[in-house]
Design a protein around this motif. Structure first.
Motif, PDB file in Angstrom:
ATOM      1  N   ARG A 135       3.050  -7.864 -22.397  1.00 49.87           N
ATOM      2  CA  ARG A 135       3.201  -9.120 -21.667  1.00 49.87           C
ATOM      3  C   ARG A 135       2.646  -8.949 -20.258  1.00 49.87           C
ATOM      4  NH1 ARG A 135       7.917  -7.558 -23.229  1.00 49.87           N
ATOM      5  NH2 ARG A 135       8.774  -7.592 -21.124  1.00 49.87           N
ATOM      6  N   PRO A 136       2.151 -10.015 -19.642  1.00 49.33           N
ATOM      7  CA  PRO A 136       1.524  -9.900 -18.314  1.00 49.33           C
ATOM      8  C   PRO A 136       2.394  -9.225 -17.267  1.00 49.33           C
ATOM      9  CG  PRO A 136       1.035 -12.047 -19.244  1.00 49.33           C
ATOM     10  CD  PRO A 136       2.017 -11.389 -20.186  1.00 49.33           C
ATOM     11  N   GLU A 137       3.705  -9.451 -17.318  1.00 45.51           N
ATOM     12  CA  GLU A 137       4.586  -8.869 -16.300  1.00 45.51           C
ATOM     13  C   GLU A 137       4.757  -7.362 -16.462  1.00 45.51           C
ATOM     14  OE1 GLU A 137       7.239 -10.924 -19.425  1.00 45.51           O
ATOM     15  OE2 GLU A 137       5.321 -11.270 -18.400  1.00 45.51           O
ATOM     16  N   PRO A 144       0.486 -11.458 -12.564  1.00 48.19           N
ATOM     17  CA  PRO A 144       0.613 -11.819 -13.980  1.00 48.19           C
ATOM     18  C   PRO A 144      -0.389 -12.870 -14.453  1.00 48.19           C
ATOM     19  CG  PRO A 144       2.777 -11.632 -12.992  1.00 48.19           C
ATOM     20  CD  PRO A 144       1.781 -11.529 -11.868  1.00 48.19           C
ATOM     21  N   GLU A 145      -0.720 -13.832 -13.594  1.00 42.94           N
ATOM     22  CA  GLU A 145      -1.673 -14.860 -14.014  1.00 42.94           C
ATOM     23  C   GLU A 145      -3.062 -14.263 -14.203  1.00 42.94           C
ATOM     24  OE1 GLU A 145      -3.030 -18.134 -15.557  1.00 42.94           O
ATOM     25  OE2 GLU A 145      -0.925 -17.814 -15.035  1.00 42.94           O
ATOM     26  N   ARG A 148      -2.992 -12.427 -17.396  1.00 42.89           N
ATOM     27  CA  ARG A 148      -3.028 -13.352 -18.531  1.00 42.89           C
ATOM     28  C   ARG A 148      -4.476 -13.767 -18.843  1.00 42.89           C
ATOM     29  NH1 ARG A 148       0.611 -16.146 -16.752  1.00 42.89           N
ATOM     30  NH2 ARG A 148       2.350 -15.312 -17.973  1.00 42.89           N
ATOM     31  N   GLU A 149      -5.248 -14.021 -17.810  1.00 36.34           N
ATOM     32  CA  GLU A 149      -6.654 -14.389 -18.010  1.00 36.34           C
ATOM     33  C   GLU A 149      -7.455 -13.232 -18.596  1.00 36.34           C
ATOM     34  OE1 GLU A 149      -7.901 -15.615 -14.167  1.00 36.34           O
ATOM     35  OE2 GLU A 149      -6.741 -17.494 -14.181  1.00 36.34           O
ATOM     36  N   LEU A 151      -6.280 -10.728 -20.389  1.00 31.60           N
ATOM     37  CA  LEU A 151      -5.845 -10.482 -21.765  1.00 31.60           C
ATOM     38  C   LEU A 151      -6.508 -11.456 -22.732  1.00 31.60           C
ATOM     39  CD1 LEU A 151      -2.026  -9.705 -21.376  1.00 31.60           C
ATOM     40  CD2 LEU A 151      -3.905  -8.103 -21.744  1.00 31.60           C
ATOM     41  N   ALA A 152      -6.687 -12.692 -22.291  1.00 30.68           N
ATOM     42  CA  ALA A 152      -7.384 -13.670 -23.130  1.00 30.68           C
ATOM     43  C   ALA A 152      -8.829 -13.234 -23.359  1.00 30.68           C
ATOM     44  CB  ALA A 152      -7.327 -15.045 -22.478  1.00 30.68           C
TER      45      ALA A 152
END
Length: 326
Positions: A135-137, A144-145, A148-149, A151-152
């Motif tokens: 998870r991002p955290e 984290p944002e 998230r980008e 990881l996508a």
């Protein structure tokens, strides 16, 4: 249903509930049964060096996960639930009433799900570096944002690479890349080449690809992105050993420049989260292995000893040396 395949006397085929054929290798042995699962894009041959060591004190089976090696694809999407039912089918087909499920990478995630879903069949499980992308955290020190980008992007890269076809003339290069990486890690070239060849499949127009195919590869990515492993770890009620690699993986050609920094942050986050898990969850043991993610191929003796000690202490109730904390 189980039947022999070939003339070795070691290879079996079990039938899943939906009729898919699941390839199994029986390594023999006696004692507490263990079922060995490989990682994404790999095959049961990853266990060829560790399995005989484990068979000195256990009944040992290894299987090709659905969509991998010589197991079939099936008509349903690849999910962890389907993988768990395939494990059930293999144990039943091989006449194994109970087995410790030991998985590497993707197989480790399946092992965790088996511990939850197959309480009557699986007394304990081992997850060898099967952490997915988390998870991002969990990425220490990173926004984290932003994570998230990234990881996508990483998932898109993986989906595009999965099942990508290539001409037969490129096979030597594919094998050469894999065996070259193996040499860096001290893995015998013939072991790596055998795994590549077992994963080979052919498209309708005569090109080759490494299983899983493109559709199954996308389904795998979706399944791994959707699983909350740490949420599941916190609810386990039977013994679970989680191992993590202590050395970084070799650089992968073609990945974005930010990938290594991303993985370094994730490694630190995992170290912290796993240490806290081991401190607070009585059924969880955490160990570090002096290897990269390819630990099963790199350190077969160490992996066999780790599993054997865990089974002896946590399943059979014997006294023995504890595993190394990470």
């Amino acid at each position: 249903m189980t039947r022999s395949a070939g003339n070795t006397g070691r290879d079996l085929v079990c039938e899943a509930g939906d009729g898919v054929e699941l390839a199994v290798r029986d390594h023999g042995g006696a004692g507490t049964a263990v079922l060995l699962l490989h990682g994404a894009g790999r095959t049961l041959l990853d266990w060829e060096r560790a399995a005989p060591l484990l068979a000195a004190g256990h009944r040992v089976l290894a299987m090709d996960l659905r969509g991998h090696g010589r197991s079939g694809d099936g008509a349903v999407p690849w999910t962890f639930g389907t993988a768990v039912e395939d494990v059930r089918a293999v144990l039943a087909g091989c006449g194994i009433p109970r087995a410790v499920v030991v998985g590497h990478s993707l197989g480790g995630m399946v092992a965790v799900r088996c511990l939850e879903a197959l309480a009557d069949l699986v007394p304990a499980a081992v997850n060898l570096d099967g952490h997915g992308m988390g998870r991002p955290e969990q990425y220490a020190g990173l926004d984290p944002e932003w994570v998230r980008e990234r990881l996508a992007e990483a998932r898109q890269f993986a989906e595009e690479a999965g099942g990508r076809p290539f001409g037969t003339e490129a096979l030597a290069g594919v094998i050469g890349y894999q065996t070259g990486m193996a040499a860096e890690l001290g893995i015998p070239a013939d072991v790596m080449e055998a795994g590549v060849r077992r994963a080979l499949a052919e498209t309708g127009d005569g090109r080759l690809f490494l299983r899983p195919g493109r559709q199954q590869a996308g389904e795998l990515q979706e399944a791994m992105a959707g699983i909350d492993l740490f949420g599941r770890y916190r609810t386990v009620s039977r013994p679970l050993l989680i191992a993590r690699a202590l050395r970084p993986n070799p650089p992968v050609p073609g990945v974005p420049s930010w990938f290594d920094d991303l993985m370094a942050a994730y490694t630190e986050g995992l170290r912290h989260d796993l240490a806290e898990l081991a401190r607070t969850q009585p059924h969880v043991t955490v160990a570090g292995v002096d290897a990269t993610h390819a630990m099963v191929l790199e350190r077969p003796q160490e992996i066999a000893e780790l599993v054997t000690t865990f089974v002896a202490v946590e399943v059979n109730g014997s006294s023995g040396p504890g595993t190394r904390d990470s």
